[in-house]
Design an enzyme around this catalytic site. Sequence first.
Site, PDB file in Angstrom:
ATOM      1  CD  GLN A 100      -1.118  -0.263   3.707  1.00  7.77           C
ATOM      2  OE1 GLN A 100      -1.218   0.626   4.508  1.00  7.77           O
ATOM      3  NE2 GLN A 100      -1.770  -1.410   3.709  1.00  7.77           N
ATOM      4  CG  HIS A 102      -0.540   5.459   3.582  1.00  4.07           C
ATOM      5  ND1 HIS A 102      -1.638   4.850   3.711  1.00  4.07           N
ATOM      6  CD2 HIS A 102       0.338   4.847   4.295  1.00  4.07           C
ATOM      7  CE1 HIS A 102      -1.333   3.705   4.289  1.00  4.07           C
ATOM      8  NE2 HIS A 102      -0.066   3.807   4.825  1.00  4.07           N
ATOM      9  CD  GLU A 137       2.028   3.636   7.812  1.00  2.00           C
ATOM     10  OE1 GLU A 137       0.699   3.894   7.762  1.00  2.00           O
ATOM     11  OE2 GLU A 137       2.426   2.500   7.464  1.00  2.00           O
ATOM     12  CG  HIS A 266       4.438   1.047   3.287  1.00  6.00           C
ATOM     13  ND1 HIS A 266       3.964   2.134   2.665  1.00  6.00           N
ATOM     14  CD2 HIS A 266       3.806   0.420   4.200  1.00  6.00           C
ATOM     15  CE1 HIS A 266       2.986   2.493   3.433  1.00  6.00           C
ATOM     16  NE2 HIS A 266       2.686   1.570   4.326  1.00  6.00           N
ATOM     17  NE  ARG A 285      -6.094  -2.415   1.979  1.00  7.75           N
ATOM     18  CZ  ARG A 285      -6.966  -1.679   2.578  1.00  7.75           C
ATOM     19  NH1 ARG A 285      -7.615  -0.882   1.599  1.00  7.75           N
ATOM     20  NH2 ARG A 285      -7.253  -1.453   3.688  1.00  7.75           N
TER      21      ARG A 285
END
EC number: 5.3.1.8
Length: 413
Positions: A100, A102, A137, A266, A285
């Site tokens: 996925q 982001h 993240e 990642h 995804r």
Amino acid sequence: MTVELLQGAVRAYAWGSRTTIPELLGRPVPSPHPEAELWFGAHPGDPARVLRSDGTETTLLEVVDADPDGQLGARCSGRWGGRLPFLLKILAAEEPLSMQAHPSAEQAAEGYAREEAAGIPRDAANRNYPDPTAKPELVCALTEFHALAGFRDPHRTVRLLRAIETPGLARYAELLAGQPGPDGLRALFTTWITLPQSALDELLPEVLEACVRHVQDRGEFAAECRTVLELGEVHPRDAGVLAALLLNRLTLRAGEAIYLPAGNLHLYLHGTAVEILANSDNILRCGLTPKHVDVPELLRVVDFRCGDMPVLTGEPDGGAAVYRTETPEFELSRIDWDSDDRRELELDGSGPEILLCTAGELLLYDDEGTKVELRRGESVWRPASDPAVRVRAVGEHTAQLFRATVGTCLQEL
């Protein structure tokens, strides 16, 4: 001192562990079902519970909503509309997650507005942007932690593809060799994830057989090939198995971390880690999942810049190791005590924070004589209005504390 104990929310996903989170919380092992994540935050989907000293309970979301300026501080509350901007987790991966990426803040805001205008329900399976915020993240290993993250240097990827070369793979190796940069990676990645299923069904078995031979020969890329074989066993017809050949294969030791900014493709493979991320659900995804994959939108979001993935060990700062990043939503720091270490550290009241004990026992206390004991697996919420407290290890064992706050770049504004 208004430090309040938090009870994390356990998330049960099929890729989780039956032992890691139960052991951390002192519950019977194994658990009846895989437990993948333990959430400490005010996420609307599963907020942590606040355990009050009078025996009552509420949720951290309700606490923040009732007094956003007092709990978050006026600057933080104003920047994120009264929302706690980060979510702290324990991640327990027994099996690989989905591949996925982001979106950036701009991409998230635009995508959210577009899907709202189209009338797509926010909980729809084909919704890409359930909220208008970014989702950077950072993951910090508690045990040996395995991941794929970021596109490997294309020259090295060409060597990998040639090392496992098959008739069907040869032309793709030459495609990247002729354009060994972000544009070539984009072209190859796009080609692979848009291959017709019939072409995938012909190419993937060739690739997997070549990976088997490479592992048996103890070749240079044996670790990468083992990972491809593991993914291919679970997802034998998925283009994500090919995409895995393009990413950096990482093994993090305890205390090492990686930061995943917008667009970083990642896949977490195995291990236990502390993860901190912006409080968002936006995920694009690539594959290796039965969930929705929107290829055109994914290609808009993925960042094809390439090279080695930086591994962070934390910058020393006042007795802590701080994992600094560019994001204003969060900052993570780690404090370790040896078994004979009785250092006393002061934690200032610069912003809202969650403190999580991952080893040993700790004591928090202030000048007024208020004390809070914190054991392994326990956490506390400290609002922005709270004054400074001191913390030290107790007992004869090593101890470890993770501290989640808003980013330094916001605190210093």
